[in-house]
Scaffold this active site. Sequence first.
Site, PDB file in Angstrom:
ATOM      1  N   VAL A   1       0.862  -1.180   0.000  1.00 15.99           N
ATOM      2  CA  VAL A   1       0.000   0.000   0.000  1.00 15.99           C
ATOM      3  C   VAL A   1       0.898   1.230   0.000  1.00 15.99           C
ATOM      4  CG1 VAL A   1      -1.740   1.257   1.337  1.00 15.99           C
ATOM      5  CG2 VAL A   1      -1.770  -1.250   1.275  1.00 15.99           C
ATOM      6  N   CYS A   2       0.640   2.152  -0.908  1.00 15.78           N
ATOM      7  CA  CYS A   2       1.478   3.346  -1.000  1.00 15.78           C
ATOM      8  C   CYS A   2       1.273   4.239   0.225  1.00 15.78           C
ATOM      9  CB  CYS A   2       1.159   4.137  -2.246  1.00 15.78           C
ATOM     10  SG  CYS A   2       2.012   5.727  -2.264  1.00 15.78           S
ATOM     11  N   VAL A   3       2.366   4.585   0.866  1.00 14.06           N
ATOM     12  CA  VAL A   3       2.275   5.324   2.130  1.00 14.06           C
ATOM     13  C   VAL A   3       1.671   6.716   1.948  1.00 14.06           C
ATOM     14  CG1 VAL A   3       4.697   6.119   2.043  1.00 14.06           C
ATOM     15  CG2 VAL A   3       3.507   6.029   4.225  1.00 14.06           C
TER      16      VAL A   3
ATOM     17  N   ALA B   1      -2.024   6.505   1.229  1.00 21.77           N
ATOM     18  CA  ALA B   1      -2.732   6.018   2.409  1.00 21.77           C
ATOM     19  C   ALA B   1      -2.868   7.100   3.488  1.00 21.77           C
ATOM     20  CB  ALA B   1      -2.019   4.794   2.971  1.00 21.77           C
TER      21      ALA B   1
END
Lengths: 99, 130, 130
Positions: free
Chosen positions: C77-79, C82
Amino acid sequence: MLFIINKSATQSHALSDCVKKAYAGDVILLIEHAVYSVVEIKPPAVFQALRENVSVCALQPDLLVRGLDKERCYDFLEYVDYSGFVALVENNKPIRSCF
Amino acid sequence: MILIVILRLVNKLKTIFFVIDKPIHGNVCSQEFLDIALMAAAFDLHVIVLFEGDGVNALLKNQQPETLGLKQVSPVLSALSIYDINEVLVEKESMELWRLSPEQFVIPVTSVPRVELSQQLNSADVVFSF
Amino acid sequence: MKISVQINASPYQHQAADTAWGFIQAAIAAGHEVYRVFFYHDGVYNAARDSRPPSDERDIVKRWSTLRVEHNVDLVVCVSSAQRRGLLETSVAKKVAGYEHALADGFRIAGLGLLMEAVIDSDRHITFGE
């Protein structure tokens, strides 16, 4: 090039733009709502500009989901299931998803 | 060190196209999209950015997104060259459709006809779009 | 063949997560390696631990978690996507929001570097979105 379109031609310009951009050897795959655009309508607007040797495929499971019979669809179409989708990805590069 | 050099040479072989073909205002997607382009350049990938369709308007000077509290995209476009992204293409047909010319844009661009773009795109490894 | 997948749309509101699921199952069945699934833009909601669909509906988040367990697919999941959308990384979540995990089991949070790594190392990169 494998173009992937996920919206119908009445929802967005993605498909009609893609038809203009696809040249011999390219493949257009229609998934999700884009499969509505394989139903033969009169006049056959969107595919009229399709060049020779550009193949158009539709993801069969998405036709099933929407209750679209093959009899109602253009006869130049090819149908793929998910494994056929994977094969298209394997055999074509690059992949361009047109949202 | 040698490994890094080899890795970079291998990376160089990959050409990544970033296609902006839709309006960029009103959501964060174009901003996040350009982040990928900058990151790709930081990884020494061969990055080409292409504007076409409605997306050519993203290049216009004098955008004022801050009037709606939105973020300016122009600084990111200007940053492309800092990241060594010097290939910024615009589809000739789209530019004609919008009756725009490169001097109306915030950064220098190369106008390329659709048929040539098709060849260039076909030689790419990955095409990103949003 | 090594294939990496990017998902840009939230589950339930778009078909992207379902199409990607069908594609990934078929790719694995055909003997391909699904190297990484990268969740970007609203796609990060595919990892929302607290998603609770009604019991007669498919559980998209749980489905991804099983992909990790059964086929060891890396779910990233892309930080920055997110954080913007309220799915905080553990250390930040503890500090500012008083909870431990925003992400369901099997997902990890990381930067765009991992997307680049996927692009560099994979033979194909395919994006599903809105």
